[in-house]
Design a protein around this motif. Sequence first.
Motif, PDB file in Angstrom:
ATOM      1  N   ASP A  53     -10.248   0.508  -3.019  1.00 23.88           N
ATOM      2  CA  ASP A  53     -10.790   1.638  -3.769  1.00 23.88           C
ATOM      3  C   ASP A  53     -10.613   1.493  -5.278  1.00 23.88           C
ATOM      4  O   ASP A  53     -11.468   1.934  -6.057  1.00 23.88           O
ATOM      5  N   GLU A  54      -9.523   0.878  -5.690  1.00 25.97           N
ATOM      6  CA  GLU A  54      -9.213   0.836  -7.117  1.00 25.97           C
ATOM      7  C   GLU A  54      -9.951  -0.265  -7.876  1.00 25.97           C
ATOM      8  O   GLU A  54      -9.903  -0.318  -9.104  1.00 25.97           O
TER       9      GLU A  54
ATOM     10  N   THR B  25     -12.960  -2.031  -9.705  1.00 23.41           N
ATOM     11  CA  THR B  25     -14.181  -1.604 -10.386  1.00 23.41           C
ATOM     12  C   THR B  25     -15.395  -2.316  -9.798  1.00 23.41           C
ATOM     13  O   THR B  25     -16.424  -1.700  -9.506  1.00 23.41           O
TER      14      THR B  25
ATOM     15  N   SER C 208       0.824  -1.208   0.000  1.00 19.96           N
ATOM     16  CA  SER C 208       0.000   0.000   0.000  1.00 19.96           C
ATOM     17  C   SER C 208       0.859   1.259   0.000  1.00 19.96           C
ATOM     18  O   SER C 208       2.018   1.243   0.410  1.00 19.96           O
TER      19      SER C 208
ATOM     20  N   GLN D 181      -4.754   3.485  -1.924  1.00 17.90           N
ATOM     21  CA  GLN D 181      -4.170   2.938  -3.136  1.00 17.90           C
ATOM     22  C   GLN D 181      -3.029   1.969  -2.836  1.00 17.90           C
ATOM     23  O   GLN D 181      -2.405   2.024  -1.773  1.00 17.90           O
TER      24      GLN D 181
ATOM     25  N   SER E 158       1.684  -1.982  -7.747  1.00 14.99           N
ATOM     26  CA  SER E 158       1.490  -3.234  -8.475  1.00 14.99           C
ATOM     27  C   SER E 158       2.068  -4.398  -7.682  1.00 14.99           C
ATOM     28  O   SER E 158       2.764  -4.209  -6.675  1.00 14.99           O
TER      29      SER E 158
END
Length: 317
Positions: free
Chosen positions: A187-188, A190, A119, A130, A133
């Motif tokens: 949060d990221e 979909t 994170s 967020q 990767s």
Amino acid sequence: MGSKPIYTEAQLEAYLKRIRYNGANTQDVSLVQDVRQRIQTDALGTLADLQRHHLAAIPWGNSGLHYSQHHTISLNPDSLYEKMVERGLDGYCMENTGLFLIVLRSLSFLVYATGGRVSHAASKGIDNGQFFSFGHMLLIVIIEGIKYMVDTGFGNNGSTAPLRLQEGVAATCIDPSEMRLVRETIDEFTDKTQKIWIYQLRYNAESKWLPMICFNDVEFLPQDFEVMNFAVSQTRTSWFTKTFVCQKMIMDEDARKIIGQCIMAGQEVKRRMRGQTEILQVLHTEEDRIEALVKYFDVHLRKNEIEGIRGLTSELI
């Protein structure tokens, strides 16, 4: 299908000596035999002991990217063993946890590796929801049908004991900090119905829980980690290529719990104990840092390795 690598009994014995495992006191029983016997009666307790000793003996760090002539990281099982057991050097997540994976497998634990995202809160101190990767390795160990997350390569805020994959059960990390797992969306995503495991930490009972790593319990393969390792160790945007760091956990005298950390970062060597930070040494030159690596981490670099940092942004001048 290729066979999974394991270490020999002699290599396991040397590893247990490297991590200062407290085994049998009789000459008739080797350390490896002692561990195997303990696994039969208390697999989870033995796993916790091995993780704790590993964290306190083998530093987490990225010396291979700064103090070497090649500035690369190898995940080859023999290279991991030579570097961290025979040489007594440090290793970053995929090295440290990669070594531990093969050790556990060699001791007949049911274990596999999975990938995690670190994170922004863990690396930047800002909880913006967020994650970076995939760039981190964790282990899933299955004992009597129950899955546990095990990590020996996260550094400062890493877990200090196996964590069962269940939601919201807090455990002491390094007193007064606590750790836990929750299963939530991020949060990221979909599709907000997707849930993922999140390893969280809070610095004391009054502070906020912060996300550190998110992961699923799906097995990653060696070829997956080869890609991740290349990205983490070679891309110009990776902080591992720009900054040298070394860290090791501190156990109590009875070797029953982790009570602190020794951290080398920037131009300081710090010790964190019971929520308090003490500066042990300020590093002004490369000579200071090389001597401090020996003094605080028992890391001994060769001349050609030391010269490898010349001209890099991480060099102390």
